[in-house]
Design a protein around this motif. Sequence first.
Motif, PDB file in Angstrom:
ATOM      1  N   ALA A 192       0.823  -1.208   0.000  1.00  0.00           N
ATOM      2  CA  ALA A 192       0.000   0.000   0.000  1.00  0.00           C
ATOM      3  C   ALA A 192       0.857   1.259   0.000  1.00  0.00           C
ATOM      4  N   LYS A 193       0.546   2.163  -0.935  1.00  0.00           N
ATOM      5  CA  LYS A 193       1.175   3.484  -1.046  1.00  0.00           C
ATOM      6  C   LYS A 193       2.685   3.411  -1.296  1.00  0.00           C
ATOM      7  N   ILE A 194       3.126   2.338  -1.914  1.00  0.00           N
ATOM      8  CA  ILE A 194       4.543   2.169  -2.248  1.00  0.00           C
ATOM      9  C   ILE A 194       4.727   2.349  -3.750  1.00  0.00           C
ATOM     10  N   ASN A 195       5.795   3.031  -4.136  1.00  0.00           N
ATOM     11  CA  ASN A 195       6.180   3.154  -5.539  1.00  0.00           C
ATOM     12  C   ASN A 195       7.219   2.087  -5.858  1.00  0.00           C
ATOM     13  N   ALA A 196       6.956   1.299  -6.889  1.00  0.00           N
ATOM     14  CA  ALA A 196       7.856   0.207  -7.252  1.00  0.00           C
ATOM     15  C   ALA A 196       8.524   0.495  -8.593  1.00  0.00           C
ATOM     16  N   PHE A 197       9.823   0.259  -8.627  1.00  0.00           N
ATOM     17  CA  PHE A 197      10.603   0.442  -9.850  1.00  0.00           C
ATOM     18  C   PHE A 197      11.337  -0.878 -10.107  1.00  0.00           C
ATOM     19  N   LEU A 198      10.922  -1.625 -11.141  1.00  0.00           N
ATOM     20  CA  LEU A 198      11.456  -2.953 -11.421  1.00  0.00           C
ATOM     21  C   LEU A 198      12.393  -2.889 -12.628  1.00  0.00           C
ATOM     22  N   LEU A 199      13.640  -3.280 -12.419  1.00  0.00           N
ATOM     23  CA  LEU A 199      14.666  -3.273 -13.458  1.00  0.00           C
ATOM     24  C   LEU A 199      14.932  -4.708 -13.886  1.00  0.00           C
ATOM     25  N   VAL A 200      14.651  -5.000 -15.146  1.00  0.00           N
ATOM     26  CA  VAL A 200      14.702  -6.379 -15.641  1.00  0.00           C
ATOM     27  C   VAL A 200      16.023  -6.642 -16.350  1.00  0.00           C
ATOM     28  N   THR A 201      16.735  -7.661 -15.881  1.00  0.00           N
ATOM     29  CA  THR A 201      17.936  -8.139 -16.558  1.00  0.00           C
ATOM     30  C   THR A 201      17.576  -9.383 -17.357  1.00  0.00           C
ATOM     31  N   TYR A 202      18.071  -9.475 -18.578  1.00  0.00           N
ATOM     32  CA  TYR A 202      17.745 -10.640 -19.400  1.00  0.00           C
ATOM     33  C   TYR A 202      18.573 -11.842 -18.963  1.00  0.00           C
ATOM     34  N   PRO A 203      17.941 -13.010 -18.877  1.00  0.00           N
ATOM     35  CA  PRO A 203      18.669 -14.218 -18.448  1.00  0.00           C
ATOM     36  C   PRO A 203      19.492 -14.814 -19.589  1.00  0.00           C
ATOM     37  N   LYS A 204      20.339 -15.738 -19.220  1.00  0.00           N
ATOM     38  CA  LYS A 204      21.168 -16.435 -20.207  1.00  0.00           C
ATOM     39  C   LYS A 204      20.282 -17.272 -21.140  1.00  0.00           C
ATOM     40  N   PRO A 205      20.786 -17.568 -22.359  1.00  0.00           N
ATOM     41  CA  PRO A 205      19.957 -18.243 -23.371  1.00  0.00           C
ATOM     42  C   PRO A 205      19.328 -19.553 -22.895  1.00  0.00           C
ATOM     43  N   GLN A 206      20.022 -20.329 -22.062  1.00  0.00           N
ATOM     44  CA  GLN A 206      19.460 -21.612 -21.658  1.00  0.00           C
ATOM     45  C   GLN A 206      18.178 -21.455 -20.840  1.00  0.00           C
ATOM     46  N   TYR A 207      18.058 -20.355 -20.120  1.00  0.00           N
ATOM     47  CA  TYR A 207      16.832 -20.118 -19.347  1.00  0.00           C
ATOM     48  C   TYR A 207      15.689 -19.724 -20.272  1.00  0.00           C
ATOM     49  N   LEU A 208      15.998 -18.942 -21.300  1.00  0.00           N
ATOM     50  CA  LEU A 208      14.965 -18.585 -22.268  1.00  0.00           C
ATOM     51  C   LEU A 208      14.499 -19.818 -23.030  1.00  0.00           C
ATOM     52  N   ARG A 209      15.435 -20.720 -23.358  1.00  0.00           N
ATOM     53  CA  ARG A 209      15.050 -21.949 -24.053  1.00  0.00           C
ATOM     54  C   ARG A 209      14.162 -22.811 -23.161  1.00  0.00           C
ATOM     55  N   ALA A 210      14.487 -22.876 -21.872  1.00  0.00           N
ATOM     56  CA  ALA A 210      13.680 -23.671 -20.945  1.00  0.00           C
ATOM     57  C   ALA A 210      12.261 -23.125 -20.840  1.00  0.00           C
ATOM     58  N   LEU A 211      12.124 -21.816 -20.939  1.00  0.00           N
ATOM     59  CA  LEU A 211      10.812 -21.181 -20.872  1.00  0.00           C
ATOM     60  C   LEU A 211      10.126 -21.110 -22.235  1.00  0.00           C
ATOM     61  N   ARG A 212      10.879 -21.426 -23.293  1.00  0.00           N
ATOM     62  CA  ARG A 212      10.369 -21.355 -24.665  1.00  0.00           C
ATOM     63  C   ARG A 212       9.810 -19.963 -24.956  1.00  0.00           C
ATOM     64  N   ILE A 213      10.671 -18.984 -24.717  1.00  0.00           N
ATOM     65  CA  ILE A 213      10.244 -17.593 -24.828  1.00  0.00           C
ATOM     66  C   ILE A 213      11.434 -16.734 -25.248  1.00  0.00           C
ATOM     67  N   GLY A 214      11.169 -15.633 -25.921  1.00  0.00           N
ATOM     68  CA  GLY A 214      12.221 -14.703 -26.311  1.00  0.00           C
ATOM     69  C   GLY A 214      12.348 -13.567 -25.325  1.00  0.00           C
ATOM     70  N   PRO A 215      13.434 -12.782 -25.398  1.00  0.00           N
ATOM     71  CA  PRO A 215      13.658 -11.686 -24.443  1.00  0.00           C
ATOM     72  C   PRO A 215      12.527 -10.665 -24.404  1.00  0.00           C
ATOM     73  N   SER A 216      12.052 -10.210 -25.560  1.00  0.00           N
ATOM     74  CA  SER A 216      11.006  -9.184 -25.575  1.00  0.00           C
ATOM     75  C   SER A 216       9.697  -9.719 -25.017  1.00  0.00           C
ATOM     76  N   GLU A 217       9.376 -10.969 -25.327  1.00  0.00           N
ATOM     77  CA  GLU A 217       8.142 -11.559 -24.797  1.00  0.00           C
ATOM     78  C   GLU A 217       8.250 -11.763 -23.285  1.00  0.00           C
ATOM     79  N   LEU A 218       9.448 -12.145 -22.824  1.00  0.00           N
ATOM     80  CA  LEU A 218       9.657 -12.307 -21.383  1.00  0.00           C
ATOM     81  C   LEU A 218       9.431 -10.980 -20.661  1.00  0.00           C
ATOM     82  N   LEU A 219       9.971  -9.898 -21.211  1.00  0.00           N
ATOM     83  CA  LEU A 219       9.793  -8.587 -20.599  1.00  0.00           C
ATOM     84  C   LEU A 219       8.312  -8.223 -20.517  1.00  0.00           C
TER      85      LEU A 219
END
Length: 260
Positions: A192-219
């Motif tokens: 409640a009443k908190i401002n959140a700022f989330l900074l996304v770092t892209y994971p290594k390729p093997q994690y994207l392959r495991a999720l079957r997803i690309g960087p932009s779709e993950l974001l």
Amino acid sequence: MNCLHWKNAMALVSLMFSLALSGCVAVAAQPVSADVRHNPSQAYRAWVFCIDRSLSPREQQFGKLLGVLKGMAESKVTYNDLVWLLDIQADPGQARLFVMPQATQTRRSAPTGSAESLRRAKAELIQAIGAASQVSGRTNLKDPLEAALDILRAHQGASERILVMGSDFLTDSNSGRVSFEAPQTERAQSAAKINAFLLVTYPKPQYLRALRIGPSELLMKIEEDWKGNLYQRGALTVTVRAVDAMPMAVPQAGADMRGN
């Protein structure tokens, strides 16, 4: 004890009392020296910087994250602020506190005498951020998130309460399953009443392959899931940005970018 020393002593007592309200979250504070005095009766902001030091983000992404966080500490943190540094890979009950000095005013000038004290206090924070390194281990985002929100919720008197979380927002279980879903909670209005700022770092390729997803779709999925989660918890604003899109000097913390 003269009047000035008495006021400083009472301000320190008030600070320690407000920190005790953070519940079960233990705080490792920087030494409170004679020139570092937080005054809870004056305007201040409460920050929590959460850093994901897991090995899943690409090394370049992790380095960029630290650079952005250091830029935020340099350009956004100011007089009388309280800043906690929370290591996502460490015990979530431990957070390191950095106290910014209150501004000193004279009758004829803007704050001057405390400028050097502020510079030194911010330098300690920036140095601590820069010393972070990636480590192996499972990533659990639920407990660090709850600990960060507990700290911020304890500071109802702050003019602004800001959560800054840098991560690839991937969690993994003992079974090896990887997920980007935001952790659920049964605690209504925990943000409640908190401002959140989330900074996304892209994971290594093997994690994207495991999720079957690309960087932009993950974001996109992280933005959708985490925004919905934090707004449901009562957050005022939630801003999600990839570190690749961030300069070292970041936009005003708390700015609502939902329309972008």
